[in-house]
Write an enzyme that holds these catalytic residues in place. Sequence first.
Site, mmCIF file in Angstrom:
data_model
loop_
_atom_site.group_PDB
_atom_site.id
_atom_site.type_symbol
_atom_site.label_atom_id
_atom_site.label_comp_id
_atom_site.label_asym_id
_atom_site.label_seq_id
_atom_site.Cartn_x
_atom_site.Cartn_y
_atom_site.Cartn_z
ATOM 1 N N PRO A 88 0.821 -1.223 0.000
ATOM 2 C CA PRO A 88 0.000 0.000 0.000
ATOM 3 C C PRO A 88 0.852 1.268 0.000
ATOM 4 O O PRO A 88 0.337 2.349 -0.261
ATOM 5 C CB PRO A 88 -0.798 -0.099 1.310
ATOM 6 C CG PRO A 88 -0.651 -1.493 1.782
ATOM 7 C CD PRO A 88 0.621 -2.008 1.222
ATOM 8 N N GLU A 115 2.165 -7.916 8.356
ATOM 9 C CA GLU A 115 2.343 -6.452 8.442
ATOM 10 C C GLU A 115 3.332 -5.950 7.392
ATOM 11 O O GLU A 115 3.577 -4.754 7.304
ATOM 12 C CB GLU A 115 2.824 -6.046 9.837
ATOM 13 C CG GLU A 115 2.003 -6.604 10.987
ATOM 14 C CD GLU A 115 0.505 -6.507 10.774
ATOM 15 O OE1 GLU A 115 0.017 -5.403 10.493
ATOM 16 O OE2 GLU A 115 -0.181 -7.540 10.883
ATOM 17 N N ARG A 153 -2.180 -7.671 -21.415
ATOM 18 C CA ARG A 153 -3.053 -7.168 -22.483
ATOM 19 C C ARG A 153 -2.328 -6.248 -23.456
ATOM 20 O O ARG A 153 -2.818 -6.004 -24.554
ATOM 21 C CB ARG A 153 -4.220 -6.385 -21.890
ATOM 22 C CG ARG A 153 -5.085 -7.128 -20.937
ATOM 23 C CD ARG A 153 -6.043 -6.193 -20.238
ATOM 24 N NE ARG A 153 -6.825 -5.376 -21.165
ATOM 25 C CZ ARG A 153 -7.841 -5.842 -21.878
ATOM 26 N NH1 ARG A 153 -8.203 -7.091 -21.749
ATOM 27 N NH2 ARG A 153 -8.488 -5.063 -22.707
ATOM 28 N N ASP A 168 -9.730 0.878 -25.937
ATOM 29 C CA ASP A 168 -10.095 0.648 -24.546
ATOM 30 C C ASP A 168 -10.234 1.915 -23.740
ATOM 31 O O ASP A 168 -9.637 2.940 -24.035
ATOM 32 C CB ASP A 168 -9.039 -0.239 -23.864
ATOM 33 C CG ASP A 168 -9.453 -1.688 -23.876
ATOM 34 O OD1 ASP A 168 -10.641 -1.953 -24.042
ATOM 35 O OD2 ASP A 168 -8.562 -2.542 -23.716
HETATM 36 N N1 4GX Z 1 -1.629 -2.812 -3.326
HETATM 37 N N2 4GX Z 1 -1.305 -5.217 0.685
HETATM 38 C C1 4GX Z 1 0.858 -6.339 0.964
HETATM 39 C C2 4GX Z 1 1.759 -6.746 3.192
HETATM 40 C C3 4GX Z 1 2.882 -5.831 2.921
HETATM 41 C C4 4GX Z 1 2.986 -4.551 3.494
HETATM 42 C C5 4GX Z 1 4.081 -3.773 3.214
HETATM 43 C C6 4GX Z 1 4.882 -5.507 1.799
HETATM 44 C C7 4GX Z 1 5.042 -4.269 2.385
HETATM 45 C C8 4GX Z 1 -1.610 -3.877 -1.409
HETATM 46 C C9 4GX Z 1 -2.243 -2.859 -2.160
HETATM 47 C C10 4GX Z 1 -1.980 -4.250 -0.032
HETATM 48 C C11 4GX Z 1 -1.573 -5.341 2.117
HETATM 49 C C12 4GX Z 1 -0.412 -6.203 0.153
HETATM 50 C C13 4GX Z 1 -0.287 -5.455 2.898
HETATM 51 N N3 4GX Z 1 3.834 -6.282 2.082
HETATM 52 N N4 4GX Z 1 -0.657 -4.380 -2.157
HETATM 53 N N5 4GX Z 1 0.559 -6.536 2.372
HETATM 54 N N6 4GX Z 1 -3.256 -2.089 -1.795
HETATM 55 O O1 4GX Z 1 -2.906 -3.686 0.499
HETATM 56 O O2 4GX Z 1 -0.651 -3.720 -3.325
#
Ligand code: 4GX
Length: 246
Positions: A88, A115, A153, A168
Amino acid sequence: MRFDVLTIFPEMFSANLQEGILGRAVKKGIVKVRLVNIRNFARGAHKTTDDRPYGGGDGMVMKPGPIYQALKSVDRISGQSLVILLSPQGQTFNQKTAWELARWEQIILICGRYEGVDERVRLTCIEKELSIGDYILSGGEPAALVIMDAISRLIPGVLGGERSNLEDSFEDGLLEYPQYTRPKVFQCEEVPPVLLSGDHEKIRLWRRAESLKRTLERRPDLLQKAQLTPEDEVILAKLKRESGPR
Ligand code: 4GX
């Protein structure tokens, strides 16, 4: 295009990689996906991939070792591979990012859980960090699937008889016009007569106006960056006069 996906849940990918446009691209060999189970690179009897955070606090953190070893096991196309962490905290993925990434020969996607991952993975292994949007997933796996789908795609030969990328949504920065198919009347709602007229120029203009109308109503932010022709500007001015003031 080759994708190497590092995950503790490789089973989450099978259906998506077998079905639809992405599945067909994989079957044709235009897109290659290698799933690397991070757990196979964990040590000890328990093969643990996570541990408690230094400093205390809730939740678990992915250990750096297994991810590092899993990444080392991937043979990289030199100068043509990019390591991406899904999180995120990354830059938000969009169609422009998809086009940029489609130029690489190999993309390595690291899916975190819990986490997150030990910060030293970020510091030593990660070349780009991407988010698919401002919400919290339970893991990076769905994000990796989204990114592989959107990029695939754009690879020549992946979209066969299907509509071209250029038609698209988002490729010209506008939302798509409404689509209709048979029957002519459904739940008392008729197909717009222009679409049955056979007048291709009138249909083109109607569709363009509908695209502009939708974008103006739902995503006015997109109009700032959209590629608008002088014809579009005329249509848009009319739409704004009809709805705008009052
Ligand atoms: N877009 N998540 C990853 C664990 C995490 C946290 C920090 C690496 C670093 C998300 C998103 C997402 C939740 C995937 C936390 N891994 N990933 N996860 N939105 O929410 O890509």
